[in-house]
Motif scaffolding. Structure first.
Motif, mmCIF file in Angstrom:
data_model
loop_
_atom_site.group_PDB
_atom_site.id
_atom_site.type_symbol
_atom_site.label_atom_id
_atom_site.label_comp_id
_atom_site.label_asym_id
_atom_site.label_seq_id
_atom_site.Cartn_x
_atom_site.Cartn_y
_atom_site.Cartn_z
ATOM 1 N N GLN A 530 -6.883 1.582 -16.389
ATOM 2 C CA GLN A 530 -5.980 1.626 -14.751
ATOM 3 C C GLN A 530 -5.955 0.482 -13.944
ATOM 4 O O GLN A 530 -5.564 0.203 -12.574
ATOM 5 N N HIS A 532 -9.288 -0.571 -11.901
ATOM 6 C CA HIS A 532 -10.018 -0.010 -11.311
ATOM 7 C C HIS A 532 -10.746 -1.094 -10.023
ATOM 8 O O HIS A 532 -10.817 -1.188 -9.117
ATOM 9 N N THR A 535 -8.040 -2.774 -7.290
ATOM 10 C CA THR A 535 -7.426 -1.395 -6.454
ATOM 11 C C THR A 535 -8.920 -1.538 -6.016
ATOM 12 O O THR A 535 -8.445 -1.125 -4.713
ATOM 13 N N SER A 572 -8.790 9.287 -9.430
ATOM 14 C CA SER A 572 -9.007 8.377 -9.483
ATOM 15 C C SER A 572 -9.143 8.086 -7.900
ATOM 16 O O SER A 572 -9.843 8.436 -6.963
ATOM 17 N N THR A 573 -7.903 7.891 -7.646
ATOM 18 C CA THR A 573 -7.413 7.266 -5.842
ATOM 19 C C THR A 573 -7.632 8.695 -4.908
ATOM 20 O O THR A 573 -8.259 8.466 -4.029
ATOM 21 N N CYS A 686 4.025 7.840 -4.667
ATOM 22 C CA CYS A 686 2.358 8.438 -4.575
ATOM 23 C C CYS A 686 1.560 7.721 -3.026
ATOM 24 O O CYS A 686 0.403 7.080 -3.483
ATOM 25 N N THR A 688 0.812 6.309 0.694
ATOM 26 C CA THR A 688 0.213 4.622 0.173
ATOM 27 C C THR A 688 -0.065 3.932 -0.479
ATOM 28 O O THR A 688 -0.798 4.163 -1.800
ATOM 29 N N ILE A 690 -1.859 0.996 -3.244
ATOM 30 C CA ILE A 690 -2.892 0.152 -2.921
ATOM 31 C C ILE A 690 -2.062 -1.144 -3.510
ATOM 32 O O ILE A 690 -1.862 -2.092 -2.797
ATOM 33 N N ASN A 691 -1.351 -1.170 -4.727
ATOM 34 C CA ASN A 691 -1.067 -2.868 -5.321
ATOM 35 C C ASN A 691 -0.143 -2.245 -6.029
ATOM 36 O O ASN A 691 0.037 -1.205 -7.074
ATOM 37 N N LYS A 759 -2.099 9.037 -2.940
ATOM 38 C CA LYS A 759 -1.981 10.020 -3.552
ATOM 39 C C LYS A 759 -1.891 8.881 -4.824
ATOM 40 O O LYS A 759 -1.903 7.318 -5.275
ATOM 41 N N VAL A 761 -0.935 8.327 -9.180
ATOM 42 C CA VAL A 761 0.177 7.786 -9.436
ATOM 43 C C VAL A 761 0.323 7.611 -10.940
ATOM 44 O O VAL A 761 1.529 7.492 -11.857
ATOM 45 N N GLY A 762 -1.093 7.664 -11.678
ATOM 46 C CA GLY A 762 -1.359 7.194 -13.301
ATOM 47 C C GLY A 762 -0.790 7.824 -14.008
ATOM 48 O O GLY A 762 0.208 7.869 -14.698
HETATM 49 O O1 CDP Z 1 -7.766 7.857 -12.429
HETATM 50 P P1 CDP Z 1 -6.640 7.301 -12.588
HETATM 51 O O2 CDP Z 1 -7.300 5.997 -12.083
HETATM 52 O O3 CDP Z 1 -6.258 6.934 -14.026
HETATM 53 O O4 CDP Z 1 -4.794 7.745 -11.334
HETATM 54 P P2 CDP Z 1 -5.075 7.288 -10.486
HETATM 55 O O5 CDP Z 1 -5.877 7.560 -9.111
HETATM 56 O O6 CDP Z 1 -3.302 6.845 -9.859
HETATM 57 O O7 CDP Z 1 -5.059 5.077 -9.813
HETATM 58 C C1 CDP Z 1 -4.112 4.084 -11.483
HETATM 59 C C2 CDP Z 1 -4.373 2.483 -11.214
HETATM 60 O O8 CDP Z 1 -3.205 3.092 -10.201
HETATM 61 C C3 CDP Z 1 -5.656 2.450 -10.084
HETATM 62 O O9 CDP Z 1 -6.001 1.241 -9.760
HETATM 63 C C4 CDP Z 1 -5.468 3.272 -8.397
HETATM 64 O O10 CDP Z 1 -5.661 2.158 -6.978
HETATM 65 C C5 CDP Z 1 -3.751 2.814 -8.648
HETATM 66 N N1 CDP Z 1 -2.701 3.211 -7.521
HETATM 67 C C6 CDP Z 1 -2.420 2.390 -6.004
HETATM 68 O O11 CDP Z 1 -2.411 0.970 -6.212
HETATM 69 N N2 CDP Z 1 -2.018 3.047 -5.637
HETATM 70 C C7 CDP Z 1 -2.009 4.577 -5.223
HETATM 71 N N3 CDP Z 1 -1.094 5.312 -4.195
HETATM 72 C C8 CDP Z 1 -2.476 5.463 -6.581
HETATM 73 C C9 CDP Z 1 -3.091 4.135 -7.341
#
Ligand code: CDP
Length: 809
Positions: A530, A532, A535, A572-573, A686, A688, A690-691, A759, A761-762
Motif C-alpha cells: 500500500q 505506507h 504516505t 492503517s490510515t 476517502c 482528506t 494524503i497521496n 478515511k 481507501v484501500g
Molecule cells: O490499511 P491499508 O493500508 O490497507 O489501507 P488504507 O488505510 O486505505 O491505505 C492505503 C494507502 O492509501 C496508504 O498508503 C494510505 O496512506 C493511502 N491513503 C491516502 O493517500 N489517502 C487516504 N485518504 C487514504 C489512504
C-alpha cells in the motif's frame, strides 16, 4: 542555520507533505529486485518443512506410518498430532473463538488439511518424504452444502458434541444443530416484519456471494529460529498483524513475550489472507525448538488456494419494502454463512459475521433486521475480508443487488431509486437502523457528479436502442449499465467495540527526530504493497515540518515498533494514520517550547508555519524545525528534557465511512457469454487525500480484484469436497487483457473525528467494484425478464443465463 528556501509555497513543496503525488519510495528496491521477502531469508543450517495433506474432504485417520519417510536420507523429523499432543499444540485457538487442528487429530475435515509435517535438509527432500508418509484413511460422508449440513445426521465436529449428545454453547452462544456454529441477530425483528407485511411494495431475492480467495502473489510462509542459548525465538513471516502473532505465539508456546521477536519483512500482497495463524507457523516453531536450528515453511500455490483463508461463501436472503413512489421502508436479511471445517473467521470478537450489519448501505432505511447463521461444512476454514473491512463487501453486494431488484419490482430507474433513498448530507452523523453511526457523507453530490460524468441519460437511451436492435436481429450484443453507490466502514477499533482475541484494536506510532533534523517513525501497522513508507512520511512532513524525504518509516518488527493491531480492512490510515498525526503534534508541541526559548518569547507568542515556528507579527523572527531539532539535542533548555521523541497510541472514537459512486458499461455477447467492459467510472470519497497517486493505484488494484471476483474467480468444490479451482489454470486472475481503462474521480468529505480528516481507501474499490460489475451483467438482461443471476459471471454462466431467457432462439 541558513534558510535557503524562502517563499511559503516553495517551502510547502519542499516538504512533500499531504496532498502531493509523491513517488513511492518503496519502488526503488522492488523494481530492482532488492525486496526482502520471507523466502529470501536464508539462515545457516536452516531446515525446510513441508506438509502431508489429506486428499479427502472428510475421513477418519486410522493410522499414519512415517517410517519410510524417516528412513530417507536428509529427513530430520516427521511430526504428527501425537508428537504435538504432549505439548498441547495439536490444536490451536482460532481468531473466531473456535479451535482448529494443527495436525489431523483422528480425522480430517477438508481436502488439503494438514496431516503430518516433514522436516528435512532441503525442500526437495522434504517434498519427496511427504510422498513416503503412509496414511490409512476411512472415508466419511462429505457435506459441502451449508443447508444440507444443518439437516444432516453426519457430525462434522465430534469435538463439539458432549458425550451425552448435547451441544455445548459455542463462542457466540447457543447452537441449534451439531453442524451449526452461531446465530447472530441485529436490529428489530418484529418491527421489520410488521413493516414488510404492511408495505405497498416488497421485493425478495436470494443472493449468493460465492466462495473465493484473496490469492496474494506471494503465498504464506515463515522462518522460525529458536536460539536455545539465549532463549529467544525469532519468527519471520508473511504476517499482516505481527504483534498479534507474537502475543498468540507467546500464549500457546509459553515462551515469554519479550523473548519472541516477530518480523514481517516485505510482503507480496495480503488482502486478508495473512491475518490469521496457520498450522505451518506452529509446526515450524515446534520444529525449530526441537531441532535447535532455523526451519522454513513456504506454501506452494495449490496449498495457498486450497487450505488458507478463503473469503465470502454467504447465502443472503433478503426482503426490501418501499412505497409505490420508491421510498424504502424496511429491510430484512438472513445469511447462511459457510465457515468450513473450523470457524477461523478473522473478525472482531463481538462481530461473528463481521460488519455485515452495514447492509443498509448508503440508504436511509428506518427499520431493519439481520440474522446470520454460521455453519460447519467440509471446506477449508477461514472467512477473511478479502480486500474489504470485515464482510463489508458481502453487505454492499447484498444491498446493491436488493436495490436493483426493488427497481425492477417498482418498474423504476435504479439510479433514481438510489437518489431518493440516499442518506442526506444534513442527516450526518447518521445512526443506521442496524447500529452504526456514519460519521460523514455527501452522497447526492457524488452521485450527481458520477451521473453527469458518464452521461447517464445518454447511456440509457443507447441501451434502449440496443434492446430494439437486438429484438430486430441487428445485433447479438446486449448492453449493461452497472450502478453502485457504496458506503464502507473502515478503521477498526474503537477498542470498546472491537478486539481480536481480547486485544483492543488501537494503533500506534513512535517518532524519533535526529539532531540533524531527519527522523524515523515506527508504526504498529505493516504495508503489503500500500505504500505506507511513502504516505505516512507525508503525514508527518505536514505535521512536523521536516521533509518527507528525511523521514524513514519502519514497520513490522515487534522488537522496535510500538504495539499495534496491524494492517487489514483499510485500518492503517484511519487508525495508525491518526496515531502518526497525533505523535507528530506532540513533537510540534515540544518544538514550540524550544522555539520560544530560543527566540526569547513566551510559548504562546510563536506559531507553526509549514517548516518553522515564527514569532507572531514578526515573520522575520523564526526557528526552523531543523534548528529546533538540533537545539533539542545540544542546548540545555531549562525545564525541558533533551531529545525530541513522541509516541501515540490511538483509539479511534468511531470508524470512518468512505463512500463512492461507480458506473460500469459493458457489452455482452449472448452467444459466447463474453463481456467487453467499455467503460468503468469510479468516484471515491476517502476524506482528506494524503497521496492522490497512491489512491489512484489503490483504486486500480481494488477494481481489478473486483473484476476478478465478479467475472470468474471462485473456489469451487465438487460433491466429494474436491477443490476444482486449486491452480491458477482454473482460478481466475485477470491480466492486462481483461482489465479496462479505469476513469477515476473524487469528492472530499473529511472525517470529522479523524485528526487529519482522512478515511481509508484501500478496500473501497473492491467493495464498490464487485456489485458494479455484477449489476452491469444483470442489467444487460433486465429488459428480457431477468431479476438476478449469481456470480461469478464467467462466460459459461452468462451464456446459460441468455439460454434460460430464450435468447438463443
Ligand atoms: O490499511 P491499508 O493500508 O490497507 O489501507 P488504507 O488505510 O486505505 O491505505 C492505503 C494507502 O492509501 C496508504 O498508503 C494510505 O496512506 C493511502 N491513503 C491516502 O493517500 N489517502 C487516504 N485518504 C487514504 C489512504
Amino acid at each position: 542555520m541558513k534558510d535557503e528556501v524562502t517563499t511559503r509555497e516553495s517551502r510547502v513543496d519542499a516538504l512533500g507533505g499531504m496532498g502531493c503525488k509523491r513517488k513511492r519510495v518503496e519502488d526503488a528496491r522492488f523494481t530492482q529486485g532488492k525486496g526482502n521477502y520471507v523466502d529470501d531469508i536464508k539462515l545457516k543450517g536452516m531446515l525446510f518443512g513441508d506438509f502431508v495433506r489429506s486428499p479427502y474432504a472428510h475421513a477418519r485417520i486410522k493410522s499414519i506410518d512415517t517410517s519410510a519417510a524417516l528412513a530417507l536420507d536428509g529427513v530430520i523429523a516427521v511430526l504428527t498430532a501425537e508428537d504435538l499432543r504432549p505439548l498441547g499444540l495439536h490444536w490451536m485457538p482460532t481468531l473466531a473463538g473456535d479451535k482448529q487442528m494443527v495436525l489431523a487429530d483422528g480425522k480430517v475435515l477438508f481436502q488439503g488439511q494438514e496431516v503430518a509435517y516433514v522436516v528435512a535438509k532441503d525442500r526437495y527432500i522434504a517434498a519427496d518424504a511427504v510422498e513416503l508418509v503412509e496414511v490409512d484413511y476411512e472415508e466419511l460422508p462429505v457435506i459441502v452444502d451449508p443447508f444440507e449440513a444443518l439437516k444432516s445426521d453426519v457430525v462434522l465436529r465430534e469435538d463439539l458434541v458432549a458425550e451425552d449428545g448435547s451441544l455445548p454453547d459455542g463462542a457466540h452462544g447457543p447452537r441449534k444443530h451439531h453442524n451449526h456454529i452461531f446465530t447472530w441477530e441485529v436490529g428489530e425483528k418484529e418491527a421489520t416484519t410488521q413493516v414488510l407485511d404492511s408495505a405497498e411494495v416488497v421485493a425478495e431475492e436470494t443472493v449468493y456471494y460465492h466462495r473465493t480467495h484473496p490469492c496474494p502473489l506471494e503465498t504464506c510462509g515463515c522462518v522460525a529460529s529458536m536460539d536455545k542459548v539465549n532463549g529467544k525465538l525469532t519468527l519471520w513471516g508473511t504476517f499482516q498483524a505481527p504483534h498479534a502473532i507474537r502475543t498468540v505465539v507467546s500464549l500457546i508456546s509459553g515462551i515469554e513475550e519479550h523473548n519472541i521477536r516477530v518480523i514481517s519483512p516485505d510482503i507480496g500482497g495480503g488482502f486478508g489472507n495473512k491475518v490469521g495463524a496457520y498450522p505451518g507457523y506452529v509446526c515450524s516453531v515446534v520444529a525449530s525448538i526441537v531441532t535447535g536450528v532455523p526451519v522454513k515453511w513456504i506454501e506452494d500455490r495449490m496449498e495457498n488456494l486450497m487450505t488458507t483463508a478463503f473469503a465470502r461463501d454467504y447465502w443472503m436472503t433478503g426482503k426490501i419494502s418501499a412505497t409505490k413512489e420508491g421510498k424504502i421502508t424496511g429491510l430484512q436479511c438472513h445469511v447462511t454463512a459457510d465457515h468450513g471445517g473450523f470457524d477461523a473467521c478473522a473478525d472482531p470478537t463481538k462481530f461473528p459475521a463481521g460488519f455485515m450489519n452495514i447492509c443498509t448501505g448508503s440508504y436511509d432505511i428506518p427499520t431493519a433486521y439481520l440474522a446470520v447463521d454460521g455453519v460447519y461444512t467440509n471446506k477449508a476454514p477461514g472467512g477473511v475480508s478479502y480486500r474489504c473491512s470485515f464482510r463489508v463487501t458481502e453487505a454492499v453486494y447484498f444491498i446493491e443487488r436488493m436495490i436493483e431488484v426493488l427497481a425492477i419490482e417498482l418498474n423504476m430507474d435504479a439510479a433514481e431509486l438510489r437518489r431518493i433513498n440516499f442518506i442526506r448530507k444534513d442527516q450526518f452523523p447518521y445512526k443506521a437502523a442496524l447500529g452504526w453511526e456514519y460519521d460523514s457523507g455527501d452522497y447526492h453530490t457524488a452521485w450527481d457528479k458520477a451521473m453527469k460524468a458518464v452521461d447517464y441519460d445518454g447511456l440509457r437511451a443507447e441501451q434502449a436502442q440496443r434492446v430494439e436492435d437486438f429484438k430486430a436481429g441487428k445485433t447479438r450484443k446486449l448492453m449493461g449499465i452497472g450502478l453502485t453507490h457504496f458506503t464502507e466502514i473502515v478503521g477498526a477499533g474503537p477498542v470498546k467495540n472491537c478486539d481480536i482475541l481480547g486485544l483492543g484494536m488501537f494503533d500506534s506510532c513512535e517518532i524519533r527526530i535526529h539532531p540533524t533534523g531527519s527522523a524515523i517513525a515506527r508504526l504498529g501497522t505493516i504495508s503489503q504493497g500500500q505504500g505506507h513508507a511513502t504516505t505516512f512520511a507525508q503525514i508527518l512532513a505536514t505535521e512536523i515540518g521536516l521533509p518527507a524525504d528525511s523521514i524513514t518509516i519502519e514497520e513490522g518488527d515487534t522488537d522496535t515498533a510500538p504495539y499495534g493491531l496491524g494492517t487489514y480492512g483499510s485500518r492503517s490510515t484511519p487508525v495508525a494514520g491518526a496515531a502518526t498525526a497525533l505523535a507528530g503534534r506532540k513533537i510540534r508541541a515540544k518544538a514550540q517550547m524550544i522555539a520560544a526559548y530560543l527566540l526569547e518569547v513566551h510559548d504562546d507568542d510563536v506559531e507553526f508555519d509549514v517548516d518553522r515556528f515564527v514569532v507572531k507579527g514578526a515573520p522575520e523572527k523564526f526557528k526552523t524545525m531543523k534548528e529546533i531539532a538540533f537545539a533539542a539535542y545540544n542546548q540545555a533548555i531549562p525545564g525541558i528534557e533533551p531529545g525530541l521523541e513522541a509516541v501515540s497510541y490511538y483509539d479511534p472514537p468511531n470508524m470512518t465511512y468512505p463512500f463512492g459512486a461507480y458506473v460500469c458499461v459493458m457489452d455482452i455477447d449472448v452467444d459466447t457469454g463474453e463481456v467487453d467492459i467499455r467503460r468503468f467510472y469510479a468516484l471515491d470519497d476517502c476524506g482528506t487525500r494524503i497521496n492522490p497517486m497512491i489512491i489512484e493505484g489503490q483504486v486500480h488494484g481494488g477494481l481489478t480484484e473486483a473484476l476478478a471476483v465478479a467475472l470468474g474467480q471462485e473456489i469451487a468444490y465438487d460433491e466429494m469436497g474436491n477443490v476444482k479451482t486449486g491452480t491458477l489454470m482454473d482460478f481466475f486472475l485477470p491480466t492486462a487483457w481483461e482489465v479496462p481503462n479505469y476513469e477515476t474521480d473524487h469528492t472530499v468529505t473529511p472525517s470529522p473525528h479523524h485528526p487529519i480528516g482522512a478515511k481509508g481507501v484501500g478496500e473501497s474499490p473492491h467493495v464498490g467494484g464487485v456489485p458494479c460489475f455484477s449489476n452491469a451483467v444483470n442489467d444487460a438482461f433486465r429488459a428480457f425478464g431477468l431479476r438476478h443471476t449469481h456470480m461469478p459471471h464467467d462466460h459459461w454462466r452468462i451464456w446459460k443465463t441468455a439460454n434460460e431467457l430464450g435468447l438463443h432462439g
